[in-house]
Design a protein around this motif. Structure first.
Motif, short mmCIF file in Angstrom:
data_model
loop_
_atom_site.label_atom_id
_atom_site.label_comp_id
_atom_site.label_asym_id
_atom_site.label_seq_id
_atom_site.Cartn_x
_atom_site.Cartn_y
_atom_site.Cartn_z
N LEU A 85 0.89 -1.34 0.15
CA LEU A 85 0.06 -0.02 -0.09
C LEU A 85 0.97 1.12 0.04
CD1 LEU A 85 -2.68 -0.86 2.66
CD2 LEU A 85 -2.62 -1.23 0.04
N ARG A 86 1.94 1.13 0.68
CA ARG A 86 2.69 2.38 0.99
C ARG A 86 3.40 3.17 -0.71
NH1 ARG A 86 5.43 4.78 5.21
NH2 ARG A 86 6.25 6.66 4.62
N PRO A 87 3.65 2.25 -1.51
CA PRO A 87 3.84 2.85 -2.67
C PRO A 87 2.86 3.66 -3.12
CG PRO A 87 4.87 0.68 -2.57
CD PRO A 87 4.04 0.80 -1.42
N VAL A 88 1.59 3.15 -3.28
CA VAL A 88 0.61 3.78 -3.91
C VAL A 88 0.40 5.18 -3.10
CG1 VAL A 88 -1.71 3.61 -4.51
CG2 VAL A 88 -0.68 1.57 -4.54
N ILE A 89 0.47 5.16 -1.94
CA ILE A 89 0.41 6.44 -0.88
C ILE A 89 1.27 7.52 -1.09
CG2 ILE A 89 0.37 7.19 1.43
CD1 ILE A 89 -0.80 4.44 2.13
N ASP A 90 2.70 6.94 -1.38
CA ASP A 90 3.87 7.70 -1.55
C ASP A 90 3.61 8.34 -3.22
OD1 ASP A 90 4.73 7.05 0.90
OD2 ASP A 90 6.42 5.64 0.18
N GLU A 91 3.11 7.72 -4.07
CA GLU A 91 3.12 8.07 -5.34
C GLU A 91 2.10 9.36 -5.54
OE1 GLU A 91 3.27 9.27 -9.33
OE2 GLU A 91 4.79 8.72 -7.68
N ALA A 92 0.76 8.85 -4.77
CA ALA A 92 -0.34 10.04 -4.67
C ALA A 92 0.14 11.41 -4.19
CB ALA A 92 -1.53 9.53 -4.14
N PHE A 93 0.81 11.28 -3.39
CA PHE A 93 1.39 12.52 -2.64
C PHE A 93 2.35 13.01 -3.30
CE2 PHE A 93 -1.00 11.09 1.21
CZ PHE A 93 -1.34 12.24 1.54
N ALA A 94 3.34 12.41 -4.11
CA ALA A 94 4.27 12.82 -4.82
C ALA A 94 3.91 13.43 -6.18
CB ALA A 94 5.28 11.80 -5.11
N GLU A 95 2.82 12.71 -6.71
CA GLU A 95 2.31 13.46 -7.91
C GLU A 95 1.50 14.82 -7.43
OE1 GLU A 95 -0.76 12.16 -11.50
OE2 GLU A 95 -0.76 11.16 -9.62
N HIS A 96 0.73 14.56 -6.48
CA HIS A 96 -0.11 15.76 -6.05
C HIS A 96 1.14 17.03 -5.68
CE1 HIS A 96 -3.08 18.28 -4.11
NE2 HIS A 96 -2.06 18.97 -3.35
N ALA A 97 2.40 16.80 -5.19
CA ALA A 97 3.28 17.91 -5.09
C ALA A 97 3.80 18.28 -6.53
CB ALA A 97 4.43 17.46 -4.18
N ARG A 98 3.81 17.48 -7.32
CA ARG A 98 4.45 17.85 -8.55
C ARG A 98 3.51 18.75 -9.24
NH1 ARG A 98 6.03 12.16 -8.75
NH2 ARG A 98 4.41 11.80 -10.23
N VAL A 99 2.26 18.42 -9.42
CA VAL A 99 1.09 19.30 -9.92
C VAL A 99 1.05 20.59 -9.11
CG1 VAL A 99 -1.20 19.42 -10.78
CG2 VAL A 99 0.00 17.21 -10.82
N LEU A 100 1.05 20.61 -8.09
CA LEU A 100 0.98 21.75 -7.13
C LEU A 100 2.25 22.86 -7.42
CD1 LEU A 100 -0.59 23.30 -4.93
CD2 LEU A 100 0.87 22.11 -3.22
N GLN A 101 3.25 22.42 -7.50
CA GLN A 101 4.38 23.11 -8.03
C GLN A 101 4.25 23.80 -9.19
OE1 GLN A 101 6.80 23.78 -5.68
NE2 GLN A 101 7.53 25.43 -7.27
N ALA A 102 4.00 23.11 -10.05
CA ALA A 102 3.63 23.60 -11.59
C ALA A 102 2.75 24.39 -11.38
CB ALA A 102 3.42 22.35 -12.60
N ALA A 103 1.72 24.42 -10.69
CA ALA A 103 0.42 25.15 -10.80
C ALA A 103 0.72 26.40 -10.36
CB ALA A 103 -0.82 24.48 -9.96
N VAL A 104 1.71 26.63 -9.30
CA VAL A 104 1.96 27.95 -8.68
C VAL A 104 2.48 28.72 -9.74
CG1 VAL A 104 3.57 28.97 -7.22
CG2 VAL A 104 2.46 26.78 -6.32
N ALA A 105 3.31 28.44 -10.73
CA ALA A 105 3.77 29.20 -11.86
C ALA A 105 2.75 29.52 -12.70
CB ALA A 105 4.90 28.57 -12.45
N GLU A 106 1.96 28.24 -13.19
CA GLU A 106 0.76 28.69 -14.29
C GLU A 106 -0.46 29.31 -13.83
OE1 GLU A 106 0.44 25.21 -16.70
OE2 GLU A 106 2.48 24.73 -16.41
N LEU A 107 -0.74 29.09 -12.64
CA LEU A 107 -2.21 29.69 -12.35
C LEU A 107 -2.31 30.84 -11.36
CD1 LEU A 107 -3.87 26.22 -11.51
CD2 LEU A 107 -4.37 27.34 -13.23
N SER A 108 -1.32 31.27 -11.04
CA SER A 108 -1.24 32.71 -10.37
C SER A 108 -1.90 33.90 -10.90
CB SER A 108 0.07 33.15 -9.84
OG SER A 108 0.79 32.22 -8.99
N GLY A 109 -1.67 34.14 -12.37
CA GLY A 109 -2.05 35.05 -13.30
C GLY A 109 -3.60 34.85 -13.72
N PRO A 110 -3.84 33.64 -13.97
CA PRO A 110 -5.23 33.31 -14.32
C PRO A 110 -6.14 33.45 -13.12
CG PRO A 110 -3.97 31.86 -15.41
CD PRO A 110 -3.03 32.59 -14.65
N LEU A 111 -5.69 33.17 -11.68
CA LEU A 111 -6.33 33.33 -10.52
C LEU A 111 -6.56 34.77 -10.33
CD1 LEU A 111 -4.94 30.53 -8.26
CD2 LEU A 111 -7.38 31.03 -8.74
#
Length: 199
Positions: free
Chosen positions: A10-36
């Protein structure tokens, strides 16, 4: 003999979910600030001119629309007067329109009945191509409403029909929905602070 009660790791699935969320969040900071910023300015203008938000989406996106409706009608961070908002979710109306016309037309017809000049249509679609959301945004433009959409990467047809499109930089529905609610919360916070500044 296979152990049918065995649990896969189970742990690899959990770790990947949080890791993917962090990657998307980091990319979104740059891409969504202006549109927001643009989305907040649009909503603030609509409310200052006496309009309301009309929100819609399917499945999890419908629950996002309902969530935002609640934040606007109630409060987000502190007590203040409610802001007018309508989430298009009536089960009777949806099924009646789907039966008599088509599900693709449900939100467009509901929006046309609720909309008044000066309102903003807010569509949620992780793909950006949900046909009933697309048709509702088209109807909104025909009625001269402002349009705002929440989508995944690329924006799809919703992006083409929106004054502002918040495109989460991902194609993975769970991660998109997680960022949609962060964006929505941020917008509610910005609108609340602008319209009802604390002393």
């Amino acid at each position: 003999m296979p152990d049918h009660d065995a649990v896969p790791p189970l742990r690899p699935v959990i770790d990947e979910a949080f890791a993917e969320h962090a990657r998307v969040l980091q990319a979104a900071v740059a891409e969504l600030s202006g549109p927001l910023e643009r989305a907040a300015a649009l909503l603030i203008s609509v409310y200052r001119q006496g309009g309301k938000a009309i929100l819609f989406g399917n499945g999890g996106s419908m629950t996002d629309a309902l969530h935002v409706e609640g934040e606007l009608l109630g409060r987000f961070g502190y007590d203040r007067p409610g802001l007018p908002a309508v989430a298009l979710n009536g089960a009777s109306a949806l099924t009646a329109i789907a039966n008599d016309y088509s599900y693709q037309d449900a939100f467009a017809r509901m929006l046309a009945a609720q909309a008044r000049p000066g309102d903003v249509a807010v569509g949620f679609s992780t793909s950006g191509n949900s046909e009933n959301v697309v048709r509702a945004l088209k109807a909104a433009r025909g009625l001269k409403l402002a349009t705002l959409s929440f989508t995944g990467a690329g924006g799809g047809k919703c992006g083409e029909l929106s004054d502002v499109c918040l495109m989460v930089p991902s194609k993975h529905t769970p991660r998109i929905q997680e960022l949609h609610i962060l964006c929505a919360h941020t917008l509610c916070d910005l609108v609340e602070r602008a319209l009802f500044p604390r002393p």
